[in-house]
Design an enzyme around this catalytic site. Sequence first.
Site, short mmCIF file in Angstrom:
data_model
loop_
_atom_site.label_atom_id
_atom_site.label_comp_id
_atom_site.label_asym_id
_atom_site.label_seq_id
_atom_site.Cartn_x
_atom_site.Cartn_y
_atom_site.Cartn_z
N TYR A 107 -81.71 46.89 93.81
CA TYR A 107 -80.73 46.58 92.77
C TYR A 107 -79.38 46.16 93.36
CZ TYR A 107 -83.63 48.90 89.14
OH TYR A 107 -84.63 49.26 88.26
N ALA A 138 -76.30 56.56 87.54
CA ALA A 138 -75.17 57.26 86.95
C ALA A 138 -75.52 57.86 85.59
CB ALA A 138 -73.99 56.28 86.80
N HIS A 165 -81.52 37.46 62.82
CA HIS A 165 -81.81 36.13 63.35
C HIS A 165 -80.58 35.26 63.28
CE1 HIS A 165 -84.07 32.45 64.11
NE2 HIS A 165 -83.40 31.90 63.11
#
EC number: 1.8.1.4
Length: 502
Positions: free
Chosen positions: A219, A357, A481
């Site tokens: 990451y 975290a 939408h």
Amino acid sequence: MALAILARRRAAEAVLRRPHAAGAVVSAWRSYAAAAEESDVVVLGGGPGGYVAAIKAAQLGLKTTCIEKRGALGGTCLNVGCIPSKALLHSSHMYHEAKTSFAHHGVKFSNLEVDLPAMMAQKDKAVAGLTKGIEGLFKKNKVTYVKGFGKLASPSEVSVDLIDGGNTVVKGKNIIIATGSDVKSLPGITIDEKKVVSSTGALCLSEVPKKLVVIGAGYIGLEMGSVWNRLGSEVTVVEFAPDIVPSMDGEVRKQFQRMLEKQKFKFMLKTKVVGCDTSGAGVKLTLEPAAGGEQTILEADVVLVSAGRTPFTSGIGLETIGVETDKGGRILVDKRFMTNVKGVYAIGDAIPGPMLAHKAEEDGVACVEFIAGKEGHVDYDTVPGVVYTHPEVASVGKTEEQVKALGIAYRVGKFPLLANSRAKAIDDAEGIVKVVAEKETDKVLGVHIMAPSAGEIIHEAVLALQYGASSEDIARTCHAHPTVSEALKEACLQTFDKAIHI
């Protein structure tokens, strides 16, 4: 379904109410500190786990003290991790969009340039404001804040070398170890935070390196690589494993790597670093195949070491009171977060589990709830993970590979962002939503999203997993939408039936 979940939760709570089998505690420790001088809870560490635990303890009416060595609350995440990296990711994305996409949208200008000092100043301002905000929360909730390096002196005492000089002893009926984690080093590589940097150094480079090598395709490495790639660096990622982000769903991972390669990332997988020479103007890395073989040299202006993190548990007095750890230095705890020493608890990166975290925050809340005589709860199967590149990749629950390995019969539903109207309208349609559900019950087992703002969309899936929802439950829930979130609805439709828009 809700009643079944409640029944399971109460059953789990009944198990947790059994008497705790703590290790032997030397009775002499108990002669220390008069009750009037003690806090109810002393938290060692002011990162996301520690400061949240301290605030929650105070909210529950417990007299609370938090000890933090940095002199600024928020830990690695806020000061040199999650927050400053997201600031730079956003700033660099704005620059990259202006450079590569604005003209296509009819926005034209000249003389685009990077003002790196201004970019760093914006990042620093955000960090400073948030750290001061936590101090304000401490004052609001009457948490005592001690600035200094704390070491366990007994199961009820922490000796603190104060930042301003001198030493004090903080006494508490319960101690929570929330010391977090540190950068994992690699043999033969010395981090000087100039030419060879950790994630901390990568957040404050004074200029954009022409060539950046990232060691580790996890990451952090991919996020920081993205920052400097957007600003003009030639980024090469060296990874010992055969895949990037090994915890990611395999199918999504392949698409993710292709997307990064389109952004001009270079990958050297199954490759290990066996030497690092910083004697010249730049850095020369000696590489060889992970399985062994011919060595090669890779040159860079800056090398980022991003090989993971390790618990910060040495030098804090664990051996003084006999707190047990595993071989990796992680503190061993029971379901109530108590160590083998009665009254001493541990949370977050210091204990086994994902080093995130938000996981630490949940640990902190649950831990102090147990201390206060309540019942805490953290479900590690529903902790989301997010890679904050662009597009983002977010996931929760099990990957298809994990479900298959467990021998569970399952269905998979996928929906490409190319078929999502909002993604197409904003010309940001690279990605996919993938849902894995149990075949017999349709219960959602895992959701994996590669999309713009995937880190925001994933929480619908987290809630679904937390409450044992089926893919049909999500598919039959009305979604606004046009939104990118509709892609999750469509993927769920495809899981139990058929999607509408593919």
